[in-house]
Motif scaffolding. Structure first.
Motif, short mmCIF file in Angstrom:
data_model
loop_
_atom_site.label_atom_id
_atom_site.label_comp_id
_atom_site.label_asym_id
_atom_site.label_seq_id
_atom_site.Cartn_x
_atom_site.Cartn_y
_atom_site.Cartn_z
N LEU A 196 0.75 8.77 3.63
CA LEU A 196 1.20 7.44 4.04
C LEU A 196 0.21 6.78 4.99
O LEU A 196 -0.11 5.58 4.86
N LEU A 197 -0.33 7.55 5.95
CA LEU A 197 -1.33 6.99 6.86
C LEU A 197 -2.58 6.57 6.09
O LEU A 197 -3.20 5.55 6.42
N GLY A 198 -2.98 7.36 5.10
CA GLY A 198 -4.12 6.98 4.29
C GLY A 198 -3.87 5.68 3.54
O GLY A 198 -4.78 4.85 3.38
N ARG A 199 -2.65 5.50 3.07
CA ARG A 199 -2.32 4.25 2.38
C ARG A 199 -2.43 3.06 3.31
O ARG A 199 -2.95 2.00 2.93
N LEU A 200 -1.94 3.21 4.54
CA LEU A 200 -2.06 2.12 5.52
C LEU A 200 -3.51 1.83 5.86
O LEU A 200 -3.91 0.68 6.03
N GLU A 201 -4.34 2.88 5.96
CA GLU A 201 -5.75 2.68 6.27
C GLU A 201 -6.47 1.98 5.12
O GLU A 201 -7.36 1.14 5.35
N ARG A 202 -6.13 2.33 3.88
CA ARG A 202 -6.72 1.62 2.75
C ARG A 202 -6.34 0.14 2.77
O ARG A 202 -7.15 -0.72 2.44
N GLY A 203 -5.10 -0.14 3.17
CA GLY A 203 -4.67 -1.53 3.27
C GLY A 203 -5.43 -2.28 4.36
O GLY A 203 -5.78 -3.45 4.18
N ARG A 204 -5.70 -1.61 5.49
CA ARG A 204 -6.46 -2.25 6.57
C ARG A 204 -7.90 -2.54 6.11
O ARG A 204 -8.43 -3.62 6.36
N ALA A 205 -8.52 -1.57 5.42
CA ALA A 205 -9.88 -1.80 4.93
C ALA A 205 -9.91 -2.88 3.86
O ALA A 205 -10.86 -3.66 3.77
N ARG A 206 -8.85 -2.92 3.04
CA ARG A 206 -8.80 -3.94 1.99
C ARG A 206 -8.63 -5.33 2.59
O ARG A 206 -9.24 -6.30 2.13
N GLY A 207 -7.80 -5.44 3.62
CA GLY A 207 -7.51 -6.75 4.19
C GLY A 207 -8.61 -7.29 5.08
O GLY A 207 -8.88 -8.49 5.07
N LEU A 208 -9.28 -6.43 5.86
CA LEU A 208 -10.28 -6.90 6.83
C LEU A 208 -11.71 -6.75 6.33
O LEU A 208 -12.57 -7.56 6.69
N LEU A 209 -11.99 -5.73 5.54
CA LEU A 209 -13.35 -5.54 5.06
C LEU A 209 -13.54 -5.98 3.61
O LEU A 209 -14.65 -5.96 3.10
N GLY A 210 -12.45 -6.35 2.95
CA GLY A 210 -12.57 -6.73 1.55
C GLY A 210 -12.94 -5.57 0.66
O GLY A 210 -13.52 -5.77 -0.40
N LEU A 211 -12.62 -4.35 1.09
CA LEU A 211 -13.01 -3.15 0.36
C LEU A 211 -11.96 -2.85 -0.69
O LEU A 211 -10.78 -2.63 -0.37
N ARG A 212 -12.39 -2.81 -1.93
CA ARG A 212 -11.45 -2.58 -3.03
C ARG A 212 -11.30 -1.08 -3.26
O ARG A 212 -12.23 -0.41 -3.71
N ILE A 213 -10.15 -0.54 -2.94
CA ILE A 213 -9.86 0.89 -3.09
C ILE A 213 -8.58 1.02 -3.90
O ILE A 213 -7.53 0.49 -3.52
N ASP A 214 -8.65 1.71 -5.03
CA ASP A 214 -7.45 1.95 -5.84
C ASP A 214 -6.54 2.95 -5.15
O ASP A 214 -7.00 3.86 -4.44
N GLU A 215 -5.25 2.78 -5.37
CA GLU A 215 -4.29 3.71 -4.82
C GLU A 215 -4.19 4.96 -5.70
O GLU A 215 -4.19 4.84 -6.93
N PRO A 216 -4.11 6.14 -5.11
CA PRO A 216 -3.93 7.35 -5.92
C PRO A 216 -2.55 7.37 -6.55
O PRO A 216 -1.63 6.65 -6.12
N SER A 217 -2.41 8.16 -7.59
CA SER A 217 -1.11 8.26 -8.26
C SER A 217 -0.09 8.88 -7.31
O SER A 217 -0.43 9.72 -6.48
N PRO A 218 1.17 8.47 -7.41
CA PRO A 218 2.20 9.04 -6.53
C PRO A 218 2.32 10.54 -6.73
O PRO A 218 2.09 11.07 -7.82
N LEU A 219 2.67 11.21 -5.65
CA LEU A 219 2.79 12.67 -5.71
C LEU A 219 3.88 13.08 -6.69
O LEU A 219 3.78 14.13 -7.34
N SER A 220 4.91 12.26 -6.84
CA SER A 220 6.01 12.61 -7.74
C SER A 220 5.57 12.65 -9.19
O SER A 220 6.17 13.35 -10.00
N SER A 221 4.50 11.88 -9.54
CA SER A 221 4.05 11.87 -10.93
C SER A 221 3.28 13.12 -11.29
O SER A 221 3.08 13.41 -12.46
N HIS A 222 2.82 13.89 -10.27
CA HIS A 222 2.09 15.11 -10.56
C HIS A 222 3.03 16.20 -11.06
O HIS A 222 2.62 17.10 -11.78
N ASN A 223 4.27 16.13 -10.65
CA ASN A 223 5.22 17.15 -11.08
C ASN A 223 6.61 16.57 -10.99
O ASN A 223 7.03 16.08 -9.94
#
Length: 431
Positions: free
Chosen positions: A109-136
């Protein structure tokens, strides 16, 4: 009403004529390029606009990112430094592993928030990983626990927050001091520091493209396998209900009537028994055909060569079979190969109009190769809903390959590849 006379213009050659002052063209300042408007995200492969001494909107967004580094990294480091040792230390107890799994989910969850901060302020396009529930999707607690414990996204996010604290302190201090001391060159300093931030986010918080693609493929393949198995079960149930079961019911009724007439009309009873005997033969034949459709005994006992030869003998077109295998593959691979060739030969009988067919099976490295060639009219397609499309989906579900070469007018060549797995050695105990 009087008017004043208009003085006549003096000739140009007159000495009294004042020389007209020559107006030098006013210099036009060259237009400065407009500062690019910061977009929410940058397209793949595109970097930020070049840094300039002027403070544009993009530079201010980078400054905001660096100033927010300190509180974000303090929170992330504190979380990782507390939950990780606590969960690891309690692994000797019953709550240790579940606590560690929850810690990794929180790091996600913290990584998701950090990706959002980088996307919003740095314009860095980072895809979200697949949800953990989809792995199993298993309902088993221990399977879900193990999936969470070996989650690479959670572990990389935990590492990201552990190593970021010194960098967060440094970037916050330099940026805040530079606003008063390094004002003229601060945009270049800010760009250099945010370049390091971009590299950290890409390296530790980006999902692995190959892994994510593989997960998506496995999810799709699992759905194909489940649908195929369900369709096969429905087919078996329908064949049993409409075929052998119906004949056995009629047989029981016929034998019941024959029993009643045994004393009153022996000849009629004998005729009924004879008819029931014919029904028994038909029921046995249908059960054998059904068993052959599930898994033929000849395949289990003698392998692909004999099983495919048996299938070829029932084809309406002459078939040449060539199987060049020194050893037998695993039973599952052997079964898929058998049913693939069987369905292809059925298609040849129904649709191709061919005069001859050849079936070749061989091993190439770690792949089992199948090829069915006919001299029919061609035009076979892998259209959605066709039998060939279903075969392609089934082979794709086990990492197989299915290729159809069928131009209009023929001939048609279908090539299939399956992963080779050796048949396990069965030890028998004598005496």
């Amino acid at each position: 009403m009087t008017t004043e006379p208009t003085p006549a213009p003096l000739p140009a050659s007159s000495p009294a004529a004042p020389a007209a002052p020559v107006q030098a063209p006013s210099p036009v300042a060259p237009a400065l390029p407009a500062a690019p408007s910061p977009a929410a995200t940058l397209p793949d492969g595109a970097g930020p606009p070049p840094a300039r001494l002027a403070y544009d909107a993009y530079t201010w967004r980078e400054i905001a990112f660096l100033l927010s580094n300190l509180p974000v990294t303090v929170i992330g480091f504190t979380y990782a430094a507390v939950v990780l040792p606590t969960g690891a230390g309690l692994t000797v107890t019953a709550i240790g592993l579940p606590l560690l799994a929850l810690a990794l989910m929180g790091a996600r969850l913290l990584g998701r928030l950090e990706r959002g901060r980088a996307r919003g302020l740095l314009g860095l396009r980072i895809d979200e990983p697949s949800p953990l529930s989809s792995h199993n999707r298993s309902g088993n607690f221990f399977v879900r626990l193990w999936t969470a414990l070996k989650d690479p996204v959670g572990w990389r996010s935990m590492l990201y927050h552990l190593i970021r604290l010194p960098w967060g302190v440094l970037t916050f201090t330099v940026t805040l001091t530079g606003l008063f001391v390094l004002w003229p060159v601060l945009p270049h300093v800010v760009r250099a520091m945010t370049t390091v931030d971009r590299a950290m986010v890409r390296g530790l918080l980006s999902p692995s493209p190959d892994l994510e693609r593989r997960i998506a493929e496995l999810e799709s393949d699992r759905g194909v396998v489940i649908d195929t198995a369900a369709a096969d079960l429905r087919r078996i149930e329908r064949d049993l209900h409409d075929g052998a079961q119906a004949r056995l019911v009629n047989l029981a009724m016929g034998l019941g009537l024959a029993k009643e007439k045994l004393l009153e009309d022996p000849e009629a009873a004998a005729a009924m028994v004879d008819e029931a005997h014919g029904e028994v033969k038909l029921a046995l034949r249908e059960l054998r055909d059904l068993a052959r459709g599930i898994h033929p005994a000849v395949l289990t006992d003698r392998g692909l060569d004999a099983a495919l030869s048996s299938v070829a003998s029932r084809c309406t077109v002459p078939v040449r079979v060539s199987v060049e295998l020194e050893t037998r593959p695993a039973e599952a691979v052997e079964g898929i190969a058998y049913f693939t060739v069987s369905e292809l030969l059925q298609n040849v009988s129904k649709h191709s109009g061919a005069r001859t067919v050849s079936v070749d099976v061989w091993r190439a490295g770690d792949r089992l190769m199948l090829q069915v060639h006919d001299d029919g009219r061609g035009g076979a397609r892998l259209d959605a809903g066709s039998g060939l499309a279903g075969l392609a989906e089934r082979l794709g579900a086990v990492d197989g390959v299915f290729v159809v070469d069928s131009p209009e007018g023929g001939p048609t060549t279908v090539t299939a590849e399956l992963p080779w797995r050796d048949r396990p050695v069965t030890l028998t105990k004598e005496g």
